[in-house]
Design an enzyme around this catalytic site. Structure first.
Site, PDB file in Angstrom:
ATOM      1  N   GLY A 158     -16.245   5.536  -3.800  1.00 41.16           N
ATOM      2  CA  GLY A 158     -15.213   6.168  -2.836  1.00 41.16           C
ATOM      3  C   GLY A 158     -14.927   5.304  -1.743  1.00 41.16           C
ATOM      4  CB  SER A 213     -16.449   2.785  -8.098  1.00 44.09           C
ATOM      5  OG  SER A 213     -16.194   3.908  -7.749  1.00 44.09           O
ATOM      6  CG  LEU A 266     -13.604  -1.976  -2.437  1.00 39.44           C
ATOM      7  CD1 LEU A 266     -15.026  -2.681  -1.972  1.00 39.44           C
ATOM      8  CD2 LEU A 266     -12.527  -2.723  -2.140  1.00 39.44           C
ATOM      9  CG  ASP A 270      -6.738   2.024  -7.775  1.00 39.31           C
ATOM     10  OD1 ASP A 270      -6.152   1.299  -7.127  1.00 39.31           O
ATOM     11  OD2 ASP A 270      -7.108   2.979  -7.270  1.00 39.31           O
ATOM     12  CD  GLU A 313      -3.095  -0.226   0.020  1.00 36.80           C
ATOM     13  OE1 GLU A 313      -3.394   0.410  -1.143  1.00 36.80           O
ATOM     14  OE2 GLU A 313      -3.574  -1.358   0.442  1.00 36.80           O
ATOM     15  CB  THR A 353       4.489   0.306  -2.862  1.00 39.93           C
ATOM     16  OG1 THR A 353       3.274  -0.558  -3.337  1.00 39.93           O
ATOM     17  CG2 THR A 353       4.608  -0.174  -1.545  1.00 39.93           C
TER      18      THR A 353
END
Ligand code: ADP
Ligand code: MG
Length: 393
Positions: free
Chosen positions: A125, A130, A128, A175, A36, A38
């Site tokens: 928000g 979206s 995850l 993401d 995280e 990173t």
């Protein structure tokens, strides 16, 4: 698929009766298992695509306009193809517009207008992704319908660029990459500097991934996120005394960092950098233990990741800490950590299948008592990346 039938009805209501030439596409949400903060440091991440995400029904129009609707938001907008610019009042439609803008930058002008109906199953928000999901599904659909190559690595890069430059959110590549390139039952070991990646089988056996949504409204996320990025850049500048060519913290080994951490003048900046370098090391160790099916060791690394995000990087906050603390008291939990940018959003825990029910009730109660917020839980499987729902539209 009952849901697609419903969506087609909605499409016809929204855009008029004729649904000929309708196609359906889907992109997942994603959960980051470890690694995280990173990605923007050129380090490793380890995300996985979820089995739920964003469905897009899309059909060509006779004119040169784009019609946007979403089951998640009221209203529609209609935008001429040659007037694609960020407009505050277009709200969420700026995400798909950003993709149209991006394709144009890359020399791909749409040959005609389209109608779009989105249906999202990912809480917005909550970390995850979206936003990556709606971007990637839009890019994949438009490239497919325009007869262009659908290279999913390129789609990830273009979608990230659109979010950075059109929306103005300086997110890293993780993401969009996970949403575009995920594979059922695999996590993605991605080097965010070189974009080299490997699909690692995630054999969770009797254990389930359980995502807990803190339902805490994000407040200061963007400014804190930018502050962390600036602190990492400061650490790089200080470390250039020893490594003149250094551009990203992810280029250092843990040993190189240990030997030179004293060059970072500010104590807070030093702690931030330590998190990044140690977290990247934890990703490497995670792959090693997972290859040996040592889930217990992976759970320990998840715990260490959260503790570092709490103590060194300081991006957890009372809600994420309360949920993780509660999770770790439930028998059958191998590890629990925050996932996403932090300050709210979600946790991910590795929970024995026989403990999942108890986990949801106990963590829910303890979390609610500690924060006065009602959490939500999702028991997850790992799904595929973006694709067309062929024969189903
Ligand atoms: P996250 O990516 O963590 O879910 P973001 O704030 O980055 O959160 O993105 C959420 C935004 O993306 C929403 O507020 C909305 O503007 C847009 N969005 C995501 N999914 C949809 C959808 N199904 N329909 C319309 N807009 C969506
Ligand atoms: Mg987002």
């Amino acid at each position: 698929m009952a849901q697609l039938t419903e969506l087609k009805k909605r499409f016809a209501e929204q855009f008029g009766g004729d649904a000929s030439g309708l196609s359906a596409f889907q992109a997942p949400g994603r959960v980051n298992l470890i690694g995280e903060h990173t990605d923007y440091n050129g380090g490793a991440v380890f995300p996985a695509a979820l089995t739920f995400g964003t469905t897009l029904l899309i059909a060509p129009r006779d004119d040169r306009k784009l019609g946007f609707a979403s089951t998640n938001f009221p209203g529609t907008s209609e935008i001429p193809l040659d007037e694609i610019a960020f407009r505050e009042e277009d709200d969420w439609a700026n995400y798909p517009k950003g993709i149209v803008w991006e394709l144009k930058q890359r020399g791909i002008e749409l040959s005609r207008g389209y109608n779009f109906l989105y249906h999202g199953e990912i809480p917005n928000g909550s970390g995850l992704s979206s936003s990556a999901s709606i971007e990637v599904v839009t890019a994949y659909a438009l490239l497919t319908l325009e007869g262009k190559p659908t290279d999913t690595v390129q789609i990830a890069l273009w979608s990230q660029h659109a979010e950075n430059e059109f929306i103005g959110v300086k997110c890293g590549i993780m993401d969009q990459f996970a949403v575009a390139n995920g594979r059922k039952d695999h996590a993605i070991h991605l080097d965010c500097d070189t974009l080299k990646y490997e699909l690692v089988p995630f054999r969770s056996g009797d254990y389930k991934l359980v995502i807990g949504n803190t339902n805490k409204r994000r407040g200061l996320v963007d400014s804190k996120y930018n502050e962390r990025r600036a602190q990492c850049e400061q650490a790089v500048r200080d470390l250039r005394a020893a490594f003149p060519e250094l551009t990203l913290l992810g280029q250092l080994t843990l040993q190189q960092f240990e030997d030179n951490a004293h060059l970072i003048a500010d104590e807070t900046v030093r702690r931030r950098a330590r998190h990044v370098v140690e977290e990247i090391d934890r990703v490497g160790r995670s792959i090693e233990v997972l290859n040996k099916d040592d889930l217990a060791a992976f759970g320990q690394l998840m715990n260490a990741s959260h503790d570092s995000l709490r103590d060194l990087y300081e991006v957890t906050g009372a809600e994420l800490d309360a949920m993780v603390d509660a999770a770790r008291t439930v028998p059958g939990v191998l590890g629990s950590r925050m996932t996403g940018a932090g300050f709210g959003g979600c946790t991910v825990s590795l929970v024995h299948k026989d403990s999942v029910e108890r986990f949801i009730s106990e963590v829910g109660d303890k979390y609610e008592a500690a924060t006065d917020l009602k959490p939500a839980f999702y028991v997850c499987d790992i799904g595929d990346g973006v694709g067309e729902l062929k024969g189903e539209a």
